[in-house]
Design a protein around this motif. Structure first.
Motif, short mmCIF file in Angstrom:
data_model
loop_
_atom_site.label_atom_id
_atom_site.label_comp_id
_atom_site.label_asym_id
_atom_site.label_seq_id
_atom_site.Cartn_x
_atom_site.Cartn_y
_atom_site.Cartn_z
N LYS A 1 69.72 80.93 106.00
CA LYS A 1 70.14 81.80 104.89
C LYS A 1 71.48 82.47 105.17
N ILE A 2 72.44 81.68 105.69
CA ILE A 2 73.78 82.21 105.90
C ILE A 2 74.47 82.31 104.54
N THR A 3 74.73 83.54 104.11
CA THR A 3 75.27 83.80 102.77
C THR A 3 76.57 84.58 102.88
N PHE A 4 77.55 84.17 102.09
CA PHE A 4 78.83 84.87 102.00
C PHE A 4 78.89 85.59 100.65
N ARG A 5 79.27 86.87 100.66
CA ARG A 5 79.33 87.66 99.44
C ARG A 5 80.74 88.18 99.24
N ARG A 6 81.15 88.23 97.94
CA ARG A 6 82.47 88.77 97.60
C ARG A 6 82.34 89.63 96.35
N THR A 7 83.34 90.47 96.14
CA THR A 7 83.34 91.34 94.96
C THR A 7 84.24 90.81 93.85
N ASN A 8 85.34 90.14 94.20
CA ASN A 8 86.26 89.57 93.21
C ASN A 8 85.83 88.14 92.89
N THR A 9 85.41 87.90 91.65
CA THR A 9 84.88 86.58 91.27
C THR A 9 85.78 85.86 90.27
N ASN A 10 87.04 86.23 90.18
CA ASN A 10 87.92 85.67 89.15
C ASN A 10 88.63 84.39 89.57
N ASP B 1 91.79 81.52 103.36
CA ASP B 1 92.16 82.00 102.04
C ASP B 1 92.40 83.50 102.08
N THR B 2 93.62 83.92 101.87
CA THR B 2 93.96 85.36 101.92
C THR B 2 93.29 86.15 100.80
N ASN B 3 92.83 85.45 99.74
CA ASN B 3 92.16 86.14 98.63
C ASN B 3 90.71 86.52 98.96
N LEU B 4 90.21 86.06 100.12
CA LEU B 4 88.81 86.31 100.49
C LEU B 4 88.68 87.38 101.57
N GLN B 5 89.57 88.34 101.56
CA GLN B 5 89.54 89.36 102.60
C GLN B 5 88.34 90.30 102.47
N ASP B 6 87.72 90.36 101.28
CA ASP B 6 86.59 91.26 101.10
C ASP B 6 85.24 90.56 101.33
N VAL B 7 85.26 89.31 101.77
CA VAL B 7 84.01 88.56 101.97
C VAL B 7 83.26 89.08 103.20
N VAL B 8 81.94 89.15 103.09
CA VAL B 8 81.08 89.54 104.21
C VAL B 8 80.04 88.45 104.45
N VAL B 9 79.47 88.45 105.67
CA VAL B 9 78.48 87.43 106.07
C VAL B 9 77.12 88.08 106.23
N GLU B 10 76.10 87.41 105.70
CA GLU B 10 74.72 87.85 105.87
C GLU B 10 73.87 86.66 106.30
N GLY B 11 72.72 86.95 106.91
CA GLY B 11 71.82 85.90 107.36
C GLY B 11 71.61 85.95 108.86
#
Length: 511
Positions: free
Chosen positions: A75-84, A180-190
């Motif tokens: 269940k390695i999941t990556f989450r982000r806030t900007n989805t555009n 990807d410099t646009n993915l700076q807010d991504v976090v890892v869970e799992g």
């Protein structure tokens, strides 16, 4: 009499538990709870773990197979806030430390980069924006890399569940990476589960479980002989021997707790925080009390002086400071530790303990010198011989310690990437063996016996001289002639000044 027998019963129970748990075997669970990516060079990374793993005895993954070694992704999941936007790839990279040069590269001899640059893309080595890697010379299937990306309007992306089989013994590293410099807010869970052939204990820690098992048995044997002598001669026991009894008891609990800590970790893959806390605390208390006992013995406490006088507060203050510094260091080093990375403690935590140890050594040998001189001046040959043996044992221990510290510094300086992880367990084990050996020597010198009280402090004036000193009987006093007895002048009373007592008091004030 009942107290020693109760202690013996407890020791017997610990021994039985040790024998039972020896049937238990040698990875761990690495949990990620919103870990953020950190910029490293031109890539963004999250360190997923580093462990020594022994080669698998099986060729296919099997959760119940006892001989399997693997890294399982759950269940390695990556989450982000900007989805555009649709993102580039996020990679999970698993590699053995010897294959570290297969990750990343440079164009025209320039700076090494993990993400493919425009210059490398022109050379056709890689696709721009992806992780640079090439197959390992030892196994073309490694490094193991698999990826996932965000689609437009997606806030989560999950890696497929995978089991990476380990067929080659080595130090394995896991990194999550993206370019990807646009993915700076991504976090890892799992979580990922790392398993060795015989359990979930990381490879570097696996030998320590067996080591602490044997040390538990060694302390039980030492405790048995000590408590047996203690029970036989309990009427002749003096305070110093009670302190030694406390150190032995603390040592038995410390070794047993460390063994149970590693055994439970090996069974479940999750390090038991409570057991680790107790093991660390018992170990710190034991080391503090042991140093204080050696210092007090060096000052002659219980042998040539009944109390420490004005030095008591200073000794207690030094012991309390050492306990706090050592406890913090051990908590940082051990509680919650699941990765095989040595030397994680910060210098500002390690340095105070080293300085306090050095202060202990200087004070101990300075006090020993004063005590030896005092014993020699008072011609207490039995106690003097005992203290000389004790001094020689301490001197050998200090010399060996300094030599081992030099080797430890050399080992860590030449093992930057933890390639010598299979031998790293020897470094902490050595200190345990050295302290146990010194404890055995102290137990042999100050063992409870029927004649032990002759080495304890005595306020009698006859204690100024050792009764076994045969040199005192070599001079035979000549008798006075009988005819001079009546004519001899009346003897004046001689005042005996309490020089020795005052000297001790002055030493207490100034030492």
């Amino acid at each position: 009499m009942s107290r020693p027998y109760k202690s013996a019963a407890v020791l017997g129970a610990i021994c039985c538990m040790w024998v039972f748990m020896c049937s238990v075997v040698e990875g761990s669970v690495h949990e990620y709870k919103g870990e953020s990516f950190v910029s490293k060079g031109n890539a963004f990374v999250v360190h997923g773990g580093s462990e020594g793993i022994y080669s698998s005895a099986a060729s296919n993954p099997s959760e119940s197979g006892k001989g399997d070694s693997y890294i399982r992704f759950e269940k390695i999941t990556f989450r982000r806030t900007n989805t555009n936007f649709s993102s580039g790839l996020i990679h999970a990279v698993v590699f053995e430390v010897e294959d570290r040069e297969t990750i990343g590269g440079s164009a025209y001899g320039g700076q090494r980069a993990v993400c493919c640059t425009a210059d490398l893309a022109k050379l056709g080595v890689c696709s721009q924006g992806e992780i640079i890697h090439r197959p390992s010379a030892k196994d073309p299937r490694w490094p193991y890399i698999f990826s996932v990306s965000f689609s437009l309007d997606e806030s989560t992306a999950r890696l497929p569940s995978k089991i990476v089989m380990v067929t080659r013994t080595g130090m394995y590293n896991l990194y999550f990476m993206h370019c990807d410099t646009n993915l700076q807010d991504v976090v890892v869970e799992g979580k990922t589960i790392w398993k060795n052939p015989t359990g979930y204990l990381p490879g570097r820690m696996a030998p320590l479980m067996n080591f602490f098992g044997f040390m538990s048995l060694a302390f039980v044997i030492l405790g048995f002989f000590w408590f047996f002598q203690y029970a036989r001669n309990w009427k002749e026991v003096f305070p110093l021997q009670n302190c030694i009894t406390m150190v032995i008891t603390l040592g038995m609990f410390e070794m047993a707790l460390w063994y149970f800590d590693y055994a439970e970790f090996n069974e479940t893959g999750i390090r038991p925080t409570g057991t680790t806390l107790w093991a660390v605390t018992f170990g710190t208390v034991k080391r503090t009390v042991a140093r204080l006992i050696i210092l007090m013995v060096s000052m002659g406490y219980g042998v040539v002086r009944p109390t420490l006088g004005g030095l008591t507060s200073k000794v207690i203050m030094l012991g309390g400071t050492f306990f706090l510094a050592s406890e913090v260091l051990e908590l940082v080093e051990n509680v919650g530790t699941v990765s095989d990375l040595s030397g994680k403690a910060r210098l500002f935590l390690d340095l105070p303990v080293a300085l306090l140890d050095a202060f202990f050594i200087i004070w101990i040998f300075k006090s020993l010198s004063a005590t030896l001189n005092k014993l020699q001046a008072r011609r207490m040959m039995g106690k003097l011989d005992m203290y000389r043996k004790f001094t020689n044992a301490l001197a050998v221990a200090v010399i060996v310690s300094v030599g081992w510290i030099c080797y430890e510094l050399y080992f860590k300086a030449h093992d930057i990437y933890n390639e010598q992880w299979e031998n790293a367990w020897i470094i902490p084990a050595f200190w345990q063996v050295l302290s146990f050996s010194l404890l055995c020597i102290i137990c042999a010198v100050w063992a409870p016996s029927q004649s032990a009280m002759r080495y304890a402090y005595s306020a009698d004036l006859n204690d100024e001289f050792d009764k076994d000193d045969s040199s005192l009987t070599l001079i035979k006093p000549s008798p006075l002639p009988t005819k001079d007895i009546r004519s001899a002048p009346e003897a004046k009373p001689v005042q005996v000044s309490n020089v020795s007592s005052n000297g001790d008091m002055e030493e207490d004030k100034t030492e």
